[in-house]
Design a protein around this motif. Structure first.
Motif, mmCIF file in Angstrom:
data_model
loop_
_atom_site.group_PDB
_atom_site.id
_atom_site.type_symbol
_atom_site.label_atom_id
_atom_site.label_comp_id
_atom_site.label_asym_id
_atom_site.label_seq_id
_atom_site.Cartn_x
_atom_site.Cartn_y
_atom_site.Cartn_z
ATOM 1 N N ALA A 12 36.011 14.466 -2.538
ATOM 2 C CA ALA A 12 34.755 13.900 -3.025
ATOM 3 C C ALA A 12 33.715 14.001 -1.923
ATOM 4 O O ALA A 12 33.976 13.616 -0.780
ATOM 5 N N THR A 13 32.562 14.546 -2.262
ATOM 6 C CA THR A 13 31.495 14.626 -1.278
ATOM 7 C C THR A 13 30.782 13.289 -1.134
ATOM 8 O O THR A 13 30.239 12.991 -0.086
ATOM 9 N N MET A 14 30.818 12.498 -2.191
ATOM 10 C CA MET A 14 30.250 11.145 -2.153
ATOM 11 C C MET A 14 31.262 10.216 -2.803
ATOM 12 O O MET A 14 31.795 10.516 -3.865
ATOM 13 N N LYS A 15 31.527 9.108 -2.134
ATOM 14 C CA LYS A 15 32.451 8.140 -2.704
ATOM 15 C C LYS A 15 32.105 6.749 -2.198
ATOM 16 O O LYS A 15 31.342 6.588 -1.244
ATOM 17 N N HIS A 16 32.665 5.764 -2.848
ATOM 18 C CA HIS A 16 32.450 4.375 -2.471
ATOM 19 C C HIS A 16 32.861 4.188 -1.012
ATOM 20 O O HIS A 16 33.853 4.753 -0.565
ATOM 21 N N LEU A 19 36.456 3.730 0.180
ATOM 22 C CA LEU A 19 37.410 4.835 0.057
ATOM 23 C C LEU A 19 37.353 5.800 1.236
ATOM 24 O O LEU A 19 38.154 6.729 1.304
ATOM 25 N N ASN A 20 36.437 5.584 2.166
ATOM 26 C CA ASN A 20 36.348 6.454 3.335
ATOM 27 C C ASN A 20 37.641 6.395 4.139
ATOM 28 O O ASN A 20 38.168 5.320 4.416
ATOM 29 N N GLY A 21 38.166 7.564 4.480
ATOM 30 C CA GLY A 21 39.397 7.653 5.256
ATOM 31 C C GLY A 21 40.663 7.707 4.426
ATOM 32 O O GLY A 21 41.745 7.899 4.968
ATOM 33 N N TRP A 22 40.562 7.540 3.134
ATOM 34 C CA TRP A 22 41.726 7.577 2.247
ATOM 35 C C TRP A 22 41.854 8.948 1.617
ATOM 36 O O TRP A 22 40.869 9.537 1.197
ATOM 37 N N ARG A 23 43.093 9.461 1.527
ATOM 38 C CA ARG A 23 43.359 10.690 0.794
ATOM 39 C C ARG A 23 43.411 10.348 -0.688
ATOM 40 O O ARG A 23 43.894 9.286 -1.076
ATOM 41 N N LEU A 24 42.922 11.251 -1.518
ATOM 42 C CA LEU A 24 42.932 11.061 -2.964
ATOM 43 C C LEU A 24 43.933 12.030 -3.580
ATOM 44 O O LEU A 24 43.789 13.244 -3.451
ATOM 45 N N LEU A 25 44.947 11.502 -4.235
ATOM 46 C CA LEU A 25 45.963 12.329 -4.884
ATOM 47 C C LEU A 25 45.836 12.234 -6.399
ATOM 48 O O LEU A 25 45.502 11.179 -6.932
ATOM 49 N N SER A 70 38.954 -4.370 0.830
ATOM 50 C CA SER A 70 37.636 -4.541 0.218
ATOM 51 C C SER A 70 37.792 -5.177 -1.155
ATOM 52 O O SER A 70 38.601 -4.723 -1.966
ATOM 53 N N ASN A 71 37.010 -6.204 -1.401
ATOM 54 C CA ASN A 71 37.032 -6.849 -2.717
ATOM 55 C C ASN A 71 36.200 -6.106 -3.749
ATOM 56 O O ASN A 71 36.211 -6.449 -4.923
ATOM 57 N N THR A 72 35.467 -5.069 -3.320
ATOM 58 C CA THR A 72 34.605 -4.339 -4.241
ATOM 59 C C THR A 72 35.056 -2.904 -4.473
ATOM 60 O O THR A 72 34.329 -2.118 -5.062
ATOM 61 N N THR A 73 36.250 -2.548 -4.026
ATOM 62 C CA THR A 73 36.713 -1.166 -4.190
ATOM 63 C C THR A 73 36.894 -0.821 -5.670
ATOM 64 O O THR A 73 37.390 -1.646 -6.442
#
Length: 85
Positions: A12-16, A19-25, A70-73
């Motif tokens: 993702a080029t833009m994400k919440h 989510l920075n630093g997390w891999r997305l599977l 994060s409570n807003t993820t």
């Protein structure tokens, strides 16, 4: 908790910000018989799961918020373990 199989990854080029630093599977949830159980889901991963690996997932929103810190993820699914084969 649910068993799933990693079928790919996402970028993702833009994400919440949470989510920075997390891999997305991209993970296909599996039924007790080993077949598909619903649609593939996007899951956060910090354990290094790769394509074809079986993983243990949770969709418990409270657990995901605690792990992410994060409570807003917006995340709903997260890998909490790698299954032995």
């Amino acid at each position: 908790m649910q068993l799933g199989r990693v079928i790919g990854h996402a970028t993702a080029t833009m994400k919440h910000a949470s989510l920075n630093g997390w891999r997305l599977l991209v993970v296909q949830p599996l039924s007790n018989q080993g077949g598909p159980d619903g649609e593939p889901q996007l899951a956060l991963d910090h354990l290094g799961g790769g394509k074809g690996d079986q993983v243990i997932l949770t969709s418990d929103g409270s657990a995901v918020r605690d792990i992410v810190g994060s409570n807003t993820t917006p995340a709903r699914w997260i890998v909490i373990g790698l299954a032995d084969t």
